[in-house]
Motif scaffolding. Structure first.
Motif, mmCIF file in Angstrom:
data_model
loop_
_atom_site.group_PDB
_atom_site.id
_atom_site.type_symbol
_atom_site.label_atom_id
_atom_site.label_comp_id
_atom_site.label_asym_id
_atom_site.label_seq_id
_atom_site.Cartn_x
_atom_site.Cartn_y
_atom_site.Cartn_z
ATOM 1 N N MET A 1 0.858 -1.261 -0.169
ATOM 2 C CA MET A 1 -0.153 -0.042 0.043
ATOM 3 C C MET A 1 0.892 1.326 -0.042
ATOM 4 N N SER A 2 0.473 2.261 -0.821
ATOM 5 C CA SER A 2 1.211 3.490 -0.763
ATOM 6 C C SER A 2 0.908 4.442 0.042
ATOM 7 N N LYS A 3 1.736 5.571 0.402
ATOM 8 C CA LYS A 3 1.418 6.479 1.247
ATOM 9 C C LYS A 3 0.224 7.366 0.972
ATOM 10 N N LYS A 4 -0.245 8.141 1.783
ATOM 11 C CA LYS A 4 -1.567 8.945 1.504
ATOM 12 C C LYS A 4 -1.228 10.283 1.363
ATOM 13 N N LYS A 5 0.008 10.744 2.111
ATOM 14 C CA LYS A 5 0.642 12.224 1.684
ATOM 15 C C LYS A 5 1.626 11.954 1.319
ATOM 16 N N MET A 6 2.498 12.790 0.410
ATOM 17 C CA MET A 6 3.831 12.939 -0.075
ATOM 18 C C MET A 6 3.799 14.167 -0.475
ATOM 19 N N GLN A 7 5.431 14.447 -0.467
ATOM 20 C CA GLN A 7 5.836 15.735 -0.617
ATOM 21 C C GLN A 7 6.551 15.652 -2.281
ATOM 22 N N PHE A 8 6.359 16.699 -2.987
ATOM 23 C CA PHE A 8 6.958 16.850 -4.337
ATOM 24 C C PHE A 8 7.721 17.974 -4.406
ATOM 25 N N GLU A 9 8.910 18.019 -4.828
ATOM 26 C CA GLU A 9 9.949 19.170 -4.766
ATOM 27 C C GLU A 9 10.038 19.523 -6.134
ATOM 28 N N VAL A 10 9.870 20.762 -6.659
ATOM 29 C CA VAL A 10 10.315 21.208 -8.117
ATOM 30 C C VAL A 10 11.594 21.005 -8.151
ATOM 31 N N GLN A 11 12.169 20.091 -9.083
ATOM 32 C CA GLN A 11 13.714 20.118 -9.290
ATOM 33 C C GLN A 11 14.178 21.361 -9.848
#
Length: 65
Positions: A1-11
């Motif tokens: 099962m994958s995470k419900k929340k994640m953070q994505f940083e603009v590279q």
């Protein structure tokens, strides 16, 4: 099962749109955007100043159901 929340940083060499597209491909939807300034220390003689040189953009995302 994958995470419900994640953070994505603009590279470094990535546009905001391509970051949002990457997020969508992984099945996430953005809920919040935060920006942090990036400073560089500049020393002139015995005076130290801090100058902005960029920014870090991070999206907080939740799992798209």
């Amino acid at each position: 099962m994958s995470k419900k929340k994640m953070q994505f940083e603009v590279q470094e060499n990535e546009s905001i749109d391509s970051c949002l597209e990457r997020m969508k491909k992984q099945g996430y939807m953005p809920v919040r955007r935060t920006e942090k300034p990036i400073f560089q220390e500049v020393v002139n003689g015995n005076v130290t100043t801090y100058e902005p040189v960029g920014r870090q953009i991070v999206f907080e995302a939740i799992r798209a159901e």
